[in-house]
Design a protein around this motif. Structure first.
Motif, PDB file in Angstrom:
ATOM      1  N   ASP A  33      36.486  36.989  39.331  1.00  0.00           N
ATOM      2  CA  ASP A  33      35.324  37.461  40.018  1.00  0.00           C
ATOM      3  C   ASP A  33      35.504  38.496  40.977  1.00  0.00           C
ATOM      4  O   ASP A  33      36.477  38.342  41.895  1.00  0.00           O
ATOM      5  CB  ASP A  33      34.938  36.164  41.023  1.00  0.00           C
ATOM      6  N   PRO A  34      34.828  39.441  40.772  1.00  0.00           N
ATOM      7  CA  PRO A  34      35.341  40.777  41.357  1.00  0.00           C
ATOM      8  C   PRO A  34      34.571  41.008  42.900  1.00  0.00           C
ATOM      9  O   PRO A  34      35.045  41.728  43.473  1.00  0.00           O
ATOM     10  CB  PRO A  34      34.574  41.980  40.476  1.00  0.00           C
ATOM     11  N   GLU A  35      33.824  39.759  43.194  1.00  0.00           N
ATOM     12  CA  GLU A  35      33.323  39.705  44.572  1.00  0.00           C
ATOM     13  C   GLU A  35      34.554  39.106  45.416  1.00  0.00           C
ATOM     14  O   GLU A  35      34.761  39.423  46.434  1.00  0.00           O
ATOM     15  CB  GLU A  35      31.959  39.018  44.575  1.00  0.00           C
ATOM     16  N   THR A  36      34.726  38.097  44.940  1.00  0.00           N
ATOM     17  CA  THR A  36      35.874  37.379  45.787  1.00  0.00           C
ATOM     18  C   THR A  36      37.234  37.622  45.235  1.00  0.00           C
ATOM     19  O   THR A  36      38.098  37.230  46.167  1.00  0.00           O
ATOM     20  CB  THR A  36      35.519  35.658  45.501  1.00  0.00           C
ATOM     21  N   GLY A  37      37.515  38.096  44.410  1.00  0.00           N
ATOM     22  CA  GLY A  37      39.011  38.401  43.731  1.00  0.00           C
ATOM     23  C   GLY A  37      39.367  37.036  43.308  1.00  0.00           C
ATOM     24  O   GLY A  37      40.550  37.229  43.010  1.00  0.00           O
ATOM     25  N   SER A  38      38.809  35.945  43.173  1.00  0.00           N
ATOM     26  CA  SER A  38      39.560  34.945  42.609  1.00  0.00           C
ATOM     27  C   SER A  38      39.602  34.811  41.218  1.00  0.00           C
ATOM     28  O   SER A  38      38.688  35.500  40.393  1.00  0.00           O
ATOM     29  CB  SER A  38      38.525  33.555  42.934  1.00  0.00           C
ATOM     30  N   ARG A  39      40.868  34.591  40.744  1.00  0.00           N
ATOM     31  CA  ARG A  39      41.231  34.490  39.277  1.00  0.00           C
ATOM     32  C   ARG A  39      41.361  33.233  38.769  1.00  0.00           C
ATOM     33  O   ARG A  39      42.240  32.187  39.016  1.00  0.00           O
ATOM     34  CB  ARG A  39      42.580  35.234  39.326  1.00  0.00           C
TER      35      ARG A  39
END
Ligand SMILES: [Zn+2]
Length: 368
Positions: free
Chosen positions: A319-325
């Motif tokens: 998720d490019p908003e949160t950086g969660s992978r």
């Protein structure tokens, strides 16, 4: 070789498109084989393969009858938007070009009452004549209807129907009914398919099943009184992925199709016999779908063709908003045989399929 061109009247004034069918061998000779490519319009591997097949057929001794429709969907081939070929879906009705084909058994079942007997060969001929009559009576009030009637007019009475498609990123695989397993195995060994997905009725009335399900339905209706053969072997061949388009591969694939045509007796004097390894034949319902846990960027850990274990990480979605992978695990053990085209995804979107041996899905088995 003889060629026939059908003009499809456009739905907008002043437009029309043409559909061409090339015929090799003698009319009425057996086996009658029908090949087409590009039903979904933007799938170029099969279209290129048939370009390589045509000169091979022209030079061969065709002892059966072989019909080739080199690009099956001029309607879809003209659909571009946002600088991309759309393919797959008809823009006006938003219907998948490879769904909703007529159910011939429903159309001609009543007309067959009183016309079948104890001889399976006679029943085969009677049923094929009924199919031709049913197709001739199909409505033709739109370009889409004219198109369906033209293709089915060439294919409905064939012994073999080979519908050449491709996937997004995929290994070579095919879809077939369980009706004629020897033909499925022969085709896999001729063309080098790595997987055959088997189902009698997948739902959605795809073009391939429009040629197998009617025989099943007629046997359900008449089989306790009269012999009804499996009159057609029909398959959807998935020639790898959208970008697997090159002359060397297509030429080899065309030669492999000639090997199949020779193996079923449609061509004589061809030097090669089916030589690829046997492919696993697995239930279509065992092909488990893999979904995106969130929207974002997809990065793959394995490629199509990988044998994976249940729980193994196939990909991540960032998720490019949160950086969660978020990891994307394999839902079953089996062969990851295909994955989607785009590296971006929406939450919940289908990303890939893993073919296992246990049925995990029932009902409507084809993706839209
Ligand atoms: Zn397709």
């Amino acid at each position: 070789m003889a060629s026939e061109t059908v003009q499809l009247t456009g739905d907008s004034a002043g437009t029309r498109r043409s559909l061409v069918c090339h015929r090799f061998g003698s009319p009425g000779a057996a086996p009658r084989v029908y090949l087409q490519a590009g039903l979904h319009a933007d799938e170029m591997p099969g279209i290129l393969i048939l370009q390589h097949l045509l000169p091979l057929l022209a030079a061969a001794r065709v002892t059966g009858e072989v019909l080739v429709v080199p690009f099956a969907n001029p309607l879809g081939l003209s659909q571009w938007a946002f600088q991309r070929p759309l393919g797959r879906i008809e823009a006006e009705t938003l219907s998948n070009f490879n769904r909703g084909w007529p159910e011939l058994a429903a159309l001609c079942g009543d007309a067959l009452e009183g016309r079948l007997g104890p001889d399976p060969a006679a029943n085969l001929a009677t049923i094929r004549k009924a199919f031709r009559d049913a197709v001739a009576g199909l409505p033709a009030n739109s370009a889409l209807q004219e198109w369906r009637r033209a293709l089915l007019g060439w294919s409905c009475d064939a012994d073999y129907v080979l519908d050449l498609h491709c996937d997004h990123f995929a290994v070579m695989h095919l879809y077939a009914s369980p009706a004629r397993p020897a033909d499925t195995a022969l085709l896999c060994r001729a063309v080098g398919a790595e997987l055959a997905l088997i189902q009698d009725v997948s739902g959605g009335n795809a073009f391939d099943e429009a040629h197998t399900v009617p025989w099943l339905r007629l046997r359900e209706r008449f089989g306790d009184r009269f012999p009804v053969p499996d009159g057609c072997f029909s398959t959807t061949l998935e020639y790898r992925g959208q970008f697997d388009v090159d002359d060397g591969t297509a030429a080899a694939d065309a030669r492999n199709l000639m090997t199949f045509l020779a193996a079923i007796g449609a061509v004589t004097g061809w030097p090669d016999a089916p030589a690829h390894p046997d492919a696993p034949r697995l239930p279509l319902g065992g092909a488990a779908e893999v979904f995106a846990p969130q929207g974002g960027v997809v990065t793959w850990a394995v490629a199509p063709g990988a044998k994976v274990a249940e729980g193994q990480i196939l990909a991540h979605v960032t998720d490019p908003e949160t950086g969660s992978r978020a990891p994307v695990p394999a839902p079953v053990s089996g062969l990851m045989f295909r994955r989607e085209l785009w590296p971006s995804c929406l939450r919940g979107q289908s990303l890939a399929h893993v073919a296992g041996s246990t049925v995990v899905r029932t009902g409507h088995l084809l993706s839209d």
